[in-house]
Structures are given as C-alpha cells and as structure tokens.
Design a protein around this motif. Structure first.
Motif, PDB file in Angstrom:
ATOM      1  N   ALA A 109       0.836  -1.205   0.000  1.00  0.00           N
ATOM      2  CA  ALA A 109       0.000   0.000   0.000  1.00  0.00           C
ATOM      3  C   ALA A 109       0.870   1.254   0.000  1.00  0.00           C
ATOM      4  O   ALA A 109       0.578   2.221  -0.706  1.00  0.00           O
ATOM      5  N   LYS A 110       1.934   1.242   0.770  1.00  0.00           N
ATOM      6  CA  LYS A 110       2.855   2.387   0.802  1.00  0.00           C
ATOM      7  C   LYS A 110       3.469   2.603  -0.580  1.00  0.00           C
ATOM      8  O   LYS A 110       3.507   3.731  -1.084  1.00  0.00           O
ATOM      9  N   ARG A 126      -6.470   6.444   2.488  1.00  0.00           N
ATOM     10  CA  ARG A 126      -7.104   5.591   3.488  1.00  0.00           C
ATOM     11  C   ARG A 126      -6.906   4.134   3.083  1.00  0.00           C
ATOM     12  O   ARG A 126      -6.997   3.803   1.903  1.00  0.00           O
ATOM     13  N   ILE A 127      -6.658   3.293   4.083  1.00  0.00           N
ATOM     14  CA  ILE A 127      -6.598   1.849   3.892  1.00  0.00           C
ATOM     15  C   ILE A 127      -7.735   1.254   4.721  1.00  0.00           C
ATOM     16  O   ILE A 127      -7.836   1.529   5.919  1.00  0.00           O
ATOM     17  N   PHE A 139      -7.895  -5.402   1.222  1.00  0.00           N
ATOM     18  CA  PHE A 139      -7.727  -4.053   1.739  1.00  0.00           C
ATOM     19  C   PHE A 139      -7.959  -3.066   0.611  1.00  0.00           C
ATOM     20  O   PHE A 139      -7.416  -3.227  -0.481  1.00  0.00           O
ATOM     21  N   HIS A 140      -8.775  -2.048   0.882  1.00  0.00           N
ATOM     22  CA  HIS A 140      -9.047  -0.991  -0.078  1.00  0.00           C
ATOM     23  C   HIS A 140      -8.027   0.124   0.150  1.00  0.00           C
ATOM     24  O   HIS A 140      -7.874   0.601   1.274  1.00  0.00           O
ATOM     25  N   LEU A 141      -7.345   0.533  -0.897  1.00  0.00           N
ATOM     26  CA  LEU A 141      -6.472   1.701  -0.876  1.00  0.00           C
ATOM     27  C   LEU A 141      -7.231   2.805  -1.604  1.00  0.00           C
ATOM     28  O   LEU A 141      -7.521   2.688  -2.793  1.00  0.00           O
ATOM     29  N   LEU A 142      -7.603   3.851  -0.844  1.00  0.00           N
ATOM     30  CA  LEU A 142      -8.452   4.921  -1.364  1.00  0.00           C
ATOM     31  C   LEU A 142      -7.730   6.249  -1.286  1.00  0.00           C
ATOM     32  O   LEU A 142      -7.120   6.569  -0.255  1.00  0.00           O
ATOM     33  N   ARG A 161      -9.002  12.179  -3.097  1.00  0.00           N
ATOM     34  CA  ARG A 161     -10.042  13.112  -2.632  1.00  0.00           C
ATOM     35  C   ARG A 161      -9.973  13.155  -1.114  1.00  0.00           C
ATOM     36  O   ARG A 161      -9.351  12.288  -0.488  1.00  0.00           O
ATOM     37  N   ASP A 162     -10.602  14.163  -0.513  1.00  0.00           N
ATOM     38  CA  ASP A 162     -10.669  14.226   0.944  1.00  0.00           C
ATOM     39  C   ASP A 162     -11.609  13.140   1.456  1.00  0.00           C
ATOM     40  O   ASP A 162     -12.720  12.990   0.953  1.00  0.00           O
ATOM     41  N   MET A 163     -11.170  12.402   2.447  1.00  0.00           N
ATOM     42  CA  MET A 163     -11.978  11.363   3.062  1.00  0.00           C
ATOM     43  C   MET A 163     -12.792  11.972   4.212  1.00  0.00           C
ATOM     44  O   MET A 163     -12.326  12.875   4.897  1.00  0.00           O
ATOM     45  N   GLN A 164     -13.976  11.488   4.398  1.00  0.00           N
ATOM     46  CA  GLN A 164     -14.874  11.984   5.428  1.00  0.00           C
ATOM     47  C   GLN A 164     -14.849  11.045   6.642  1.00  0.00           C
ATOM     48  O   GLN A 164     -14.482   9.867   6.529  1.00  0.00           O
TER      49      GLN A 164
END
Length: 113
Positions: free
Chosen positions: A67-68, A82-83, A100-103, A106-109
């Motif tokens: 992910a990194k 976000r993970i 695992f979702h790597l998102l 955009r700004d995460m809420q």
C-alpha cells in the motif's frame, strides 16, 4: 472454489492489475468510490481478519508495505489516503476473501458511513 478474488489471483477473471508479487495482487476496484481505489488481495485464500493465524500475520505487514509503494506510484502519498479492511457482513465485507481498499485522490470523510 467459487471466490471471485481467487479467480482474479489465478487469472481466470481478468482485472486491471496495478501490482503483483508472489504474495499479493492489487487491482483497480470495478466500482470505485474515490479517484484512486485499488484492492490489495493476498494470493492465499483467507476469508476475513477473524481467520488469520500466526503464519498469516506476515502477509498483513506485506500488504501495508505494498500500500505504501502503491500510494507513491499512484500519486496519493503526499496528500494522504485511506486503507480499509471490512470484516464480516455487518462490517461491510461483501467478498469473503480478506482484502484491503487503498483509497485516495479526494478528501476522506469521517465517520466513513
């Protein structure tokens, strides 16, 4: 096995793969919720976080290492990302193969929903 992620791992179902090594496959989500939405999946079938055993914990560390790397490759490392891992039906897990979702992009809420 009737697992869609195992079929992707084994090349039975084609996917937009962005990374692969001997332990994991990472591919673009077909229903993205962010400009960058990649799934990181271990090649070994493990249903959920509740099914991890001692020998599986190394793969989780490897997933975060991937992910990194992907966050840098996909240009989301500077602004943040976000993970996410969903565990079980009530936790939002729809495919019973740990992933695992790597998102990013955009700004995460918070809270996430």
């Amino acid at each position: 096995m009737d697992c869609i992620f195992c079929k992707i791992v084994n090349g039975i179902i084609k996917s937009d793969i962005v990374y692969e090594d001997d332990k994991v496959v990472a591919f673009k989500d077909i229903n993205p919720v962010a400009p960058v939405h990649v799934l990181i999946v271990p090649k070994k079938h493990i249903e959920s976080a509740m099914d991890l055993n001692g020998e599986d914990f190394n793969i989780i560390g490897h997933i975060f290492s991937v992910a990194k790397k992907l966050s840098k490759d996909l240009g989301i490392d500077k602004d943040g990302f976000r993970i996410v891992n969903n565990c079980g039906r009530a936790g939002g897990q729809t495919v019973m193969h740990i992933h695992f979702h790597l998102l990013g992009g955009r700004d995460m809420q918070w809270p996430p929903g």
